[in-house]
Design a protein around this motif. Structure first.
Motif, mmCIF file in Angstrom:
data_model
loop_
_atom_site.group_PDB
_atom_site.id
_atom_site.type_symbol
_atom_site.label_atom_id
_atom_site.label_comp_id
_atom_site.label_asym_id
_atom_site.label_seq_id
_atom_site.Cartn_x
_atom_site.Cartn_y
_atom_site.Cartn_z
ATOM 1 N N SER A 11 -101.048 54.986 -103.335
ATOM 2 C CA SER A 11 -100.671 53.800 -101.762
ATOM 3 C C SER A 11 -101.635 55.031 -100.931
ATOM 4 O O SER A 11 -102.401 54.824 -100.088
ATOM 5 C CB SER A 11 -99.454 53.080 -101.616
ATOM 6 O OG SER A 11 -98.110 54.403 -101.429
ATOM 7 N N GLN A 12 -101.061 56.402 -100.963
ATOM 8 C CA GLN A 12 -101.370 57.339 -99.984
ATOM 9 C C GLN A 12 -103.452 57.561 -100.766
ATOM 10 O O GLN A 12 -103.761 57.775 -99.697
ATOM 11 C CB GLN A 12 -100.420 58.739 -100.658
ATOM 12 C CG GLN A 12 -99.317 58.456 -99.901
ATOM 13 C CD GLN A 12 -98.290 59.969 -100.635
ATOM 14 O OE1 GLN A 12 -98.438 60.475 -101.364
ATOM 15 N NE2 GLN A 12 -97.597 60.399 -99.632
ATOM 16 N N GLU A 13 -103.015 57.785 -101.865
ATOM 17 C CA GLU A 13 -104.528 57.501 -102.071
ATOM 18 C C GLU A 13 -106.181 56.692 -102.069
ATOM 19 O O GLU A 13 -106.739 56.693 -101.495
ATOM 20 C CB GLU A 13 -104.511 57.577 -103.716
ATOM 21 C CG GLU A 13 -105.935 58.049 -104.068
ATOM 22 C CD GLU A 13 -106.449 58.591 -106.190
ATOM 23 O OE1 GLU A 13 -107.485 58.209 -106.372
ATOM 24 O OE2 GLU A 13 -105.114 58.380 -106.396
ATOM 25 N N GLN A 14 -104.905 55.213 -102.096
ATOM 26 C CA GLN A 14 -105.526 54.526 -101.109
ATOM 27 C C GLN A 14 -106.127 54.203 -99.993
ATOM 28 O O GLN A 14 -107.034 54.268 -99.375
ATOM 29 C CB GLN A 14 -104.956 52.953 -101.485
ATOM 30 C CG GLN A 14 -106.067 52.196 -101.159
ATOM 31 C CD GLN A 14 -107.532 51.816 -102.105
ATOM 32 O OE1 GLN A 14 -107.619 51.915 -103.377
ATOM 33 N NE2 GLN A 14 -108.705 50.949 -100.950
ATOM 34 N N GLU A 15 -104.981 54.363 -99.233
ATOM 35 C CA GLU A 15 -104.892 54.710 -97.479
ATOM 36 C C GLU A 15 -105.891 55.991 -97.020
ATOM 37 O O GLU A 15 -107.163 55.538 -96.323
ATOM 38 C CB GLU A 15 -103.257 55.183 -97.371
ATOM 39 C CG GLU A 15 -103.820 54.943 -95.517
ATOM 40 C CD GLU A 15 -102.078 55.188 -95.334
ATOM 41 O OE1 GLU A 15 -101.668 55.010 -94.035
ATOM 42 O OE2 GLU A 15 -101.219 56.784 -95.848
ATOM 43 N N LEU A 16 -105.925 57.148 -97.801
ATOM 44 C CA LEU A 16 -107.050 57.759 -97.192
ATOM 45 C C LEU A 16 -108.963 57.475 -97.772
ATOM 46 O O LEU A 16 -109.197 57.974 -97.018
ATOM 47 C CB LEU A 16 -106.585 59.057 -98.263
ATOM 48 C CG LEU A 16 -105.474 60.073 -97.582
ATOM 49 C CD1 LEU A 16 -104.960 61.347 -98.372
ATOM 50 C CD2 LEU A 16 -105.581 60.973 -96.665
ATOM 51 N N GLN A 17 -108.989 57.277 -99.048
ATOM 52 C CA GLN A 17 -110.136 56.426 -99.528
ATOM 53 C C GLN A 17 -110.656 55.624 -98.450
ATOM 54 O O GLN A 17 -111.569 55.261 -97.980
ATOM 55 C CB GLN A 17 -110.397 55.380 -101.139
ATOM 56 C CG GLN A 17 -110.111 57.161 -101.984
ATOM 57 C CD GLN A 17 -109.648 56.264 -103.278
ATOM 58 O OE1 GLN A 17 -109.959 55.114 -103.728
ATOM 59 N NE2 GLN A 17 -109.664 56.857 -104.408
#
Length: 90
Positions: A11-17
């Motif tokens: 979820s953090q990776e998706q949020e940053l993307q």
């Protein structure tokens, strides 16, 4: 100096993307991109010198990562009262 390591949840990776792709402020997109590249295993010094559109000091990139790790997405934003002041008052 020890290597900077960032571990992100899905979820953090998706949020940053999403920030990289859609945020209206360029500095937020740049900071999110730097954090993603470090999370992918690139050294912080490489990201600072080659991984962004503009060269940055490695300490600047390290500060971005530290702010993100301690404050989350909120840590990427410039705090009120910081930054360049207007040259002329209205």
């Amino acid at each position: 100096m020890r290597q900077l390591i960032v571990t992100l949840s899905d979820s953090q990776e998706q949020e940053l993307q999403d920030l990289v792709a859609h945020h209206p402020k360029a500095y937020i997109r740049e900071k999110a991109c730097a954090i993603l590249k470090i999370a992918q295993g690139h050294p912080g010094i490489w990201v600072a010198q080659n991984g962004l559109l503009r060269k940055r000091r490695k300490n600047t990139v390290y500060d971005w990562v530290h702010s993100y790790q301690t404050q989350g997405i909120t840590g990427l934003f410039v705090k009120k009262g910081r930054g360049l002041k207007p040259s002329f008052s209205p």
